[in-house]
Design an enzyme around this catalytic site. Structure first.
Site, PDB file in Angstrom:
ATOM      1  N   SER A  33      -2.465 -16.504  -2.262  1.00 17.09           N
ATOM      2  CA  SER A  33      -3.465 -15.580  -1.748  1.00 17.09           C
ATOM      3  C   SER A  33      -2.832 -14.666  -0.707  1.00 17.09           C
ATOM      4  O   SER A  33      -1.605 -14.505  -0.705  1.00 17.09           O
ATOM      5  CB  SER A  33      -4.636 -16.379  -1.163  1.00 17.09           C
ATOM      6  OG  SER A  33      -5.720 -15.530  -0.861  1.00 17.09           O
ATOM      7  N   ASN A  34      -3.602 -14.069   0.155  1.00 15.47           N
ATOM      8  CA  ASN A  34      -3.058 -13.162   1.174  1.00 15.47           C
ATOM      9  C   ASN A  34      -3.923 -13.230   2.428  1.00 15.47           C
ATOM     10  O   ASN A  34      -4.899 -13.968   2.477  1.00 15.47           O
ATOM     11  CB  ASN A  34      -2.985 -11.744   0.607  1.00 15.47           C
ATOM     12  CG  ASN A  34      -4.350 -11.252   0.177  1.00 15.47           C
ATOM     13  OD1 ASN A  34      -5.226 -11.025   0.994  1.00 15.47           O
ATOM     14  ND2 ASN A  34      -4.546 -11.136  -1.141  1.00 15.47           N
ATOM     15  N   ARG A  35      -3.571 -12.434   3.422  1.00 22.46           N
ATOM     16  CA  ARG A  35      -4.191 -12.549   4.743  1.00 22.46           C
ATOM     17  C   ARG A  35      -5.480 -11.757   4.911  1.00 22.46           C
ATOM     18  O   ARG A  35      -5.979 -11.620   6.024  1.00 22.46           O
ATOM     19  CB  ARG A  35      -3.197 -12.087   5.814  1.00 22.46           C
ATOM     20  CG  ARG A  35      -1.967 -12.952   5.906  1.00 22.46           C
ATOM     21  CD  ARG A  35      -1.104 -12.534   7.088  1.00 22.46           C
ATOM     22  NE  ARG A  35       0.191 -13.174   7.043  1.00 22.46           N
ATOM     23  CZ  ARG A  35       0.417 -14.438   7.402  1.00 22.46           C
ATOM     24  NH1 ARG A  35      -0.577 -15.187   7.839  1.00 22.46           N
ATOM     25  NH2 ARG A  35       1.624 -14.946   7.316  1.00 22.46           N
ATOM     26  N   ALA A 100      -8.134  -7.155  -1.186  1.00 25.37           N
ATOM     27  CA  ALA A 100      -6.692  -7.329  -1.313  1.00 25.37           C
ATOM     28  C   ALA A 100      -6.457  -8.195  -2.555  1.00 25.37           C
ATOM     29  O   ALA A 100      -6.524  -9.421  -2.492  1.00 25.37           O
ATOM     30  CB  ALA A 100      -6.132  -7.990  -0.063  1.00 25.37           C
TER      31      ALA A 100
END
Ligand code: CTP
Ligand code: CA
Length: 227
Positions: A33-35, A100
């Site tokens: 995943s991402n931030r 995102a």
């Protein structure tokens, strides 16, 4: 600068907003995943709602409470987000792609938990995830399309390239390395680029205020008939 006043200038607009990260399973217990916190997308959805628009928010997993006064669709993967957005695309007059989205995902998630025993290293094989904005851009009839660009260097040229490559009307360029802005923060700073006008720079401000500035810019563009 003009104060943000209650107004209903988005009445009659149907706004599809994506927010938050996506998660791509590696195995039954792990994901890539991402931030992204979802705050920027939620702020855009709430701003559009407060200005009279009908809003559908398609969101990846976030810690934020679902906003009132709009339909909220929760998704996990890039594919699910692509499906949820393409289903509702014909309905929309404006699409704001603040999510995102994963660029790559595991080619084949392991069916069982990946075990560490006996492995001195582990390589992951990834394949491209669908580029949702590019897909929506190809399906477009008369929707205004707004994207975001998360960059760590050469902010404006990279964002400009995405604006053109994905056939967008506006792109919000974020330097995600900037202190006090971007991931997880309540504030953001951005350069908003359009295909027609000059770039507009917005200094550090609450994400909600940046969302309102973005909506104002989008409405001007729609009214100027450049879309
Ligand atoms: N986006 C998308 N689908 C993807 C990846 C990105 O729709 N699979 C959208 C994002 O929601 C954003 C825009 O495309 O509005 C730009 O995303 P960004 O990650 O900045 O650019 P990419 O085109 O993915 O290129 P890169 O990450 O390599 O910079
Ligand atoms: Ca990307």
């Amino acid at each position: 600068r003009q104060a943000v006043m209650p107004r209903a200038d988005w009445r009659g607009q149907r706004v599809l907003v994506s927010a938050g990260p996506t998660q791509e399973a590696l195995d039954p217990v792990r994901f890539l995943s991402n931030r992204s916190s979802g705050k920027m997308g939620y702020a855009v959805a709430e701003a559009a709602r407060d200005r009279g628009a009908e809003v559908v928010l398609v969101t990846g997993p976030t810690a934020l409470p679902p906003p009132a006064g709009m339909a909220v669709v929760t998704v996990t993967t890039a594919q699910e987000m692509a499906d949820a957005l393409s289903q509702r695309f014909a309905w929309a007059t404006v699409v704001v792609m603040a999510a995102a989205v994963a660029d790559f995902r595991p080619t084949e998630p392991a069916r069982q938990k990946i075990k560490k025993q006996g492995q001195s290293r582990l390589s992951l094989e990834l394949e491209p995830a669908p580029d949702i904005l590019a897909m929506l851009s190809a399906m477009r009839t008369s929707q205004l399309l707004i994207g975001f660009a998360a960059e760590t260097e050469d902010l404006v040229p990279h964002a400009q390239a995405k604006l053109l490559a994905k056939g967008l009307d506006l792109i919000v360029a974020n330097d995600v390395t900037r202190v006090g802005a971007g991931f997880g923060s309540d504030d953001n700073a951005a350069v908003v680029l359009s295909r027609t006008g000059p770039p507009r720079e917005f200094g550090l401000m609450p994400k909600r205020r940046l969302a309102d500035e973005l909506l104002t810019a989008a409405l001007e563009l729609a009214r100027a008939g450049t879309v």
